[in-house]
Design an enzyme around this catalytic site. Structure first.
Site, PDB file in Angstrom:
ATOM      1  CB  THR A 215      -0.941   0.082   1.199  1.00 42.99           C
ATOM      2  OG1 THR A 215      -1.748  -1.047   1.167  1.00 42.99           O
ATOM      3  CG2 THR A 215      -1.766   1.309   1.168  1.00 42.99           C
ATOM      4  CD  GLU A 303       9.435  -2.807  -1.736  1.00 45.84           C
ATOM      5  OE1 GLU A 303       8.801  -2.980  -0.684  1.00 45.84           O
ATOM      6  OE2 GLU A 303       9.278  -3.469  -2.761  1.00 45.84           O
TER       7      GLU A 303
END
Lengths: 447, 447
Positions: A215, A303
């Site tokens: 999310t 990431e």
């Protein structure tokens, strides 16, 4: 392979040196709002990182939210949508958020949990049906709801308006983020030049869906007076150009939520219609650029990301086609790995553009007049103001100066400019590269 | 990070032990076709791997090809499409292929190069306009055309019908592949039970677009007699269910080509209409299953792949929606990295299904009746015949036996079964996982 971030540990340790500059040391926060972030231990192993966040207003707010389009909508999404509908975007007071568990695909029980989080917050504030709920974390597990409920009064009592309060709150919504994403800004509206308004916002999300936990969540709060009826169009316009124009890995989560609250605490004339064009445009611009800057933080913290890449598609036949092309380039694993490898592999950029608008397998070939190879231009634009490096000119490849290309690709920031020559529309998309660490973070998570 | 494959070296060394079983040691090849694979040195650094491939028939062939839909079509794609059109799929003789350079985005000059490759082959064969051209490799660079032209006569003279000839040919079309992909098979048609027909095929492609070099290329050859008019529908049907049902990274190259040649050398009644239903269906089935098995080799050799994953979507409202859902799951970086990490992270599978059919950002939310969360089931199906592991039953998460999940995920092969409960259509898609090696191969290529 070093494992560089893991839920409930990434924000315990030091913020990476390269990211520290994105964390504010002070702020100007909207009047009437308080915030807190406290430790509950939603995930059993989490004993240090705050994981319950509250933003609340001492007076009623106009509010709107944009939710994920994912067909599997998490319980807090379903719940919050209903609250806003039943309230017609008026009279809202709070946003309560937990990280560590997404409360997604949790059936009827999950919906009751979301409702209980809201009810408990409502009781503290003293106003029923005035709370929006958000959750982020693992999909398919129930919340440790008693723990959370027992801590909501604590979160309420600890809430305050200082920079430290807002920063704790921003930390509490994080999962695999390596730094909290908080911004605040002052602005004015043309009709009340003497009034200083404030907007603050926080966001989280390091993959569009991060390892085992989901999310993108965003809370925006302003003390400007905005009527409920125009909250949704204002927010949608801003989100389309900010949070909907970024990608990390292209996975759209079950919990994505961007909420905007406006409590009018700073006074002045209420903005109630697009007809108040000067004020409307000024606020729309403020909100959009604020949301865009906040969204960029997510890309910066993608990431495993080592690059911040702006993809600008111009001279397009339509904005929708420009967006689809930018998105295809941004999501191409081959473009992303080439950027990681600092490889001026413009063939992959072109290739992604070339398949961006084609019909899927099994459907007839479509014509795609939006792309004409002979009119297509591709360049790398350095962000240091130095000259762009042309890679493709009117469909013909340039002799590329590899040394100059390497120089440009060494920098953390890069713009890829695609000129289509088939119209006058344009778009901007922000993305990051695809590194070994992305695979480590998402593949080795449990190991 | 060990760099495990690089163009022009991967097939020089030994084939990885785990892949050796996929390389045939003998074959039954169609009558009248000969093949060769020779070393040209298309890439300057390549001094050992064959990189020019020829398949030619001693008599005219019916032929068809399916090409990439990418808007930037490589010169050999444009050229070959025209040859097939001008010949109305009849009287073709040869396929000439180079690896090491894609001849893509090379303008008018590139088109002349493709044409010259065909013309030189035609001259050897003695039949004008009878050659299909394919290229695979770096995008945006011109072919070393003189070198290639000078070697085409050599390729022609070296061509033969033995297993070794076909295997050399299959090696010559490879780029980052770690093993050559060659298959052959015998079959019969109901109307001529006494005749043995043969089909042979080769394919290459380790990413849909591989590092700096592009493309999936496939050549299929049979000695069955098939009329030109029905070649295209036969091939399209097969490709839709084979090469269009696999993904490695989702990048659709500028050069993808699957060609089918049928020279009728084995004799028997010509297949000329779908009305010959028994023969038509038999050949369609043979071709489709042959192409599917060949396509699976590409997935087995996916860049950096450690897993072979079958995604089966059943009880779907339509085949198109089933395909879109399977494709979204197959392409999700989060699903792929979880598979690599042997993590039973079904939330990511569900999440990908949930966004597979939704409208893109900037467009209104669509309803997606094809997915009903409460009717959705997800299981892992082991390929050893042992019991499936249910993860989601009618939208409710199962208590997952992690030990059993680990056991299933240890195997190289895995099936993900998604039951939608909204219809009776289904699809099967093949994909691989996403590993550190993928990033290494595609990111560190030049380093």
């Amino acid at each position: 392979m070093k494992f560089t971030r893991a839920y409930s540990s990434s924000l315990n340790g030091a913020i990476p040196a390269a990211k520290a500059k994105y964390v504010p040391v002070s702020g100007t926060y909207p009047i009437g709002f308080t915030a807190s972030g406290i430790l509950v231990g939603v995930k059993a192993g989490n004993t240090t990182k705050p994981d319950l966040a509250l933003v609340t207003s001492d007076r009623p707010c106009s509010a709107a939210a944009v939710f994920t389009k994912n067909k599997f909508q998490a319980a807090p999404v379903t719940f919050s949508r209903k609250v806003l509908e039943s309230r017609a975007n008026a009279g809202l007071r709070s946003v309560i958020v937990n990280s560590g568990c997404a409360n997604a695909v949790t059936g009827i029980g999950g919906l009751e949990d979301a409702s209980e989080m809201a009810r408990t917050t409502d009781q503290r504030v003293g106003v029923p049906d005035s709370t929006i709920v958000m959750s982020t974390g693992v999909i398919g597990q129930r919340l440790p709801i008693r723990k959370i409920i027992d801590h909501i009064p604590v979160a309420y009592h600890k809430a305050g308006g200082s920079h430290r309060h807002w920063l704790d709150c921003a930390r509490a919504i994080c999962t695999t983020d390596t730094f909290p994403k908080l911004m605040s800004r002052s602005f004015a509206l043309p009709s009340s030049p003497g009034i200083e308004y404030r907007i603050a916002g926080m966001t989280k999300g390091a993959g569009m869906l991060a390892p085992n936990m989901a999310t993108l969540l965003t809370i925006l709060a302003t003390d400007a007076p905005i009527a409920p009826a125009i909250m949704t169009p204002l927010l949608k316009h801003a989100v389309d150009r900010s949070f909907n124009s970024i990608t990390v890995d292209g996975d759209t989560s079950t919990n994505d939520t961007v909420a905007l609250l406006a409590n009018g605490a700073a006074g002045g004339r209420e903005l109630s219609s697009p007809d108040q064009s000067a004020d409307y445009e000024a606020f729309q611009d403020t909100l959009t650029s604020f949301a865009t800057d906040l969204a960029k933080y997510i890309v910066r913290d993608g990431e495993g990301a080592t690059k911040f890449v702006t993809i600008r598609v111009v001279d397009a036949a339509s904005e929708l086609s420009a967006r689809a092309i930018a998105r295809a380039i941004a999501l191409s694993p081959l473009v992303k790995t080439a950027l990681y490898g600092k490889d001026a592999n413009w063939g992959r950029i072109l290739c992604a553009a070339g398949y961006s608008l084609i019909s899927p397998p099994g459907q007839p070939v479509n014509d795609v007049p939006e792309i004409v190879p002979e009119r297509t231009n591709v360049s790398f634009v350095p962000t240091d103001g130095s000259q762009e490096l042309k890679l493709l000119v009117d469909g013909e490849p340039e002799e590329v100066d590899e040394e100059r290309a390497s120089e440009i690709l060494e920098a953390e920031d890069l713009e890829i400019l695609v000129k289509l020559g088939t119209g006058d529309k344009s778009t901007v998309h922000y993305t990051c590269d695809f590194s070994h660490d992305y695979v480590t973070i998402n593949g080795d998570y449990r190991t």
